[in-house]
Scaffold this motif. Structure first.
Motif, PDB file in Angstrom:
ATOM      1  N   ILE A   1      14.093 -54.901 -51.716  1.00  0.00           N
ATOM      2  CA  ILE A   1      13.331 -53.692 -52.014  1.00  0.00           C
ATOM      3  C   ILE A   1      14.139 -52.738 -52.881  1.00  0.00           C
ATOM      4  O   ILE A   1      13.636 -52.181 -53.872  1.00  0.00           O
ATOM      5  CB  ILE A   1      12.905 -53.014 -50.702  1.00  0.00           C
TER       6      ILE A   1
ATOM      7  N   PHE B   1       6.155 -54.156 -51.050  1.00  0.00           N
ATOM      8  CA  PHE B   1       7.237 -54.070 -50.059  1.00  0.00           C
ATOM      9  C   PHE B   1       6.885 -54.868 -48.800  1.00  0.00           C
ATOM     10  O   PHE B   1       7.719 -55.619 -48.265  1.00  0.00           O
ATOM     11  CB  PHE B   1       7.496 -52.616 -49.683  1.00  0.00           C
TER      12      PHE B   1
ATOM     13  N   MET C   1       5.793 -49.184 -42.310  1.00  0.00           N
ATOM     14  CA  MET C   1       5.829 -48.937 -43.752  1.00  0.00           C
ATOM     15  C   MET C   1       4.490 -48.433 -44.270  1.00  0.00           C
ATOM     16  O   MET C   1       4.424 -47.497 -45.082  1.00  0.00           O
ATOM     17  CB  MET C   1       6.245 -50.220 -44.491  1.00  0.00           C
TER      18      MET C   1
ATOM     19  N   LEU D   1      12.631 -52.353 -57.015  1.00  0.00           N
ATOM     20  CA  LEU D   1      11.910 -51.162 -57.465  1.00  0.00           C
ATOM     21  C   LEU D   1      12.462 -50.612 -58.782  1.00  0.00           C
ATOM     22  O   LEU D   1      11.702 -50.451 -59.742  1.00  0.00           O
ATOM     23  CB  LEU D   1      11.918 -50.101 -56.369  1.00  0.00           C
TER      24      LEU D   1
END
Length: 373
Positions: free
Chosen positions: A175, A301, A356, A179
């Motif tokens: 992650i 994610f 999340m 990104l």
């Protein structure tokens, strides 16, 4: 003239009609608004109740809670085999990490949580320093704690890592790296320079056109061929590199969708204020694009977190992999041990993914007023 009948204040407010406010009003508005909605609500309630009762009956009422081996669970009409979970759970968390050194991954996770919580709380300041610690300092601390070799810590090979430890290491690292790389690829795909645009498009389409299983195999077998002589990466690092590059291609498309949703007038307004094109992108366009892309980014994610189970194909025992390995223990060869292990795995993955998604929803609602402005 007499003013006796002229009202000089508002009439008192009357209570809303019964059935239009409160819990009863919510039920009527959302679940029983029409005959069709009422029937559908009742059918779903029956289905959910049936499933919930089945899970409760299997996981609690008919479950076996104590025992030393398979004999406790190998009985007729037995439910979940929780003694199997009690015995194997430490291994599910730490894998094959030495028992005497398990305080190290626990310490690494506690430090990460202590740094992450203030970062996720909007009311606390010093976000830049906090982010700098999480992105630069913390990875060094965590790697040293987990791998050892310095400051008197015994070295632990990554082949001894496993379980939820590996799942979190792979997911969090993927992650963190996917990104920013995805943002750069999205910006590169919209660049006016043909070389940068073509390279970004080629990277995105190639990685999106290859299955993740193939990527992991290629990272495990082919990546060492592109490294300089004397430089090598273990299997865990190769899997992290492959997973990060794979996720960055999908991240780039999610961010690109947000960039295209920002109107051209935003860029023109920034340029009219005297900002350079890079300053306009960084301060005006990109923040709006990321806010728009939050649902898609969080979806990636969550998918990345669940895709960590595929590292098992290159002999890395993540959380699900270590559960499968524990099922081979003849001591617990009972009909319900596999179902119980997979049930616990589903609960753990659901907990992380649900957290999340809820935080993403909280962030969307917090940023919604800024979007309206």
């Amino acid at each position: 003239m007499s003013m006796a009948y002229v009202r000089d204040r508002d009439a008192p407010l009357r209570a809303p009609p019964v059935g239009t406010a409160g819990a009863l009003g919510w039920l009527r508005e959302n679940l029983f608004l029409s005959l069709g909605n009422s029937l559908l609500t009742l059918l779903l309630a029956v289905a959910i109740g049936y499933i919930a009762w089945g899970v409760l009956d299997w996981a609690v009422l008919r479950a076996v809670w104590t025992g030393a081996d398979r004999a406790a669970c190998a009985i007729n009409n037995a439910g979940a085999c929780w003694p199997f979970v009690w015995e194997k759970f430490p291994q599910w968390i730490f894998g094959f990490y030495p028992i005497s050194e398990r305080w190290r991954p626990v310490t690494a996770f506690l430090i990460g949580a202590a740094a992450l919580v203030p970062m996720l709380m909007p009311g606390l300041g010093a976000k830049k320093w906090n982010a700098l610690f999480l992105l630069v300092v913390y990875p060094v601390i965590a790697f040293e704690l987990l791998a050892g070799g310095l400051f008197g810590l015994p070295e632990v090979e990554t082949t001894s890592w496993g379980g939820l430890t590996v799942t979190l290491v792979v997911a969090v690292t993927g992650i963190v790296f996917s990104l920013p790389l995805g943002i750069l690829l999205a910006l590169g795909r919209q660049s006016s320079l043909p070389i940068i645009r073509s390279a970004s498009v080629a990277f995105i389409e190639i990685w999106r056109g290859v299955p993740l299983v193939t990527v992991l195999f290629m990272a495990s077998v082919m990546l060492p061929l592109f490294l300089p002589n004397g430089v090598s990466l273990d299997k865990l690092m190769r899997a992290i590199v492959g997973l990060s590059l794979f996720a960055s291609a999908y991240m780039a498309e999610a961010v690109r969708g947000g960039l295209q949703a920002v109107t051209k007038g935003q860029t023109e307004a920034g340029l009219a204020l005297g900002l350079s094109r890079w300053q306009t992108t960084r301060k005006i366009v990109l923040p709006q694009a990321l806010r728009i892309s939050i649902p898609n980014i969080v979806g990636i994610f969550i998918g990345l977190f669940k895709d960590t189970t595929l590292v098992l194909v290159v002999s890395i025992y993540d959380f699900l992999g270590i559960i499968n390995a524990g099922l081979q223990d003849a001591k617990w060869a009972a009909p319900q041990t596999a179902n119980t292990g997979y049930f616990v795995a589903a609960l753990v993955y659901f907990a992380f993914c649900f957290a999340m998604s809820r935080y993403a929803l909280f962030t969307e609602r917090r940023l919604e007023p800024a979007g309206r402005r």
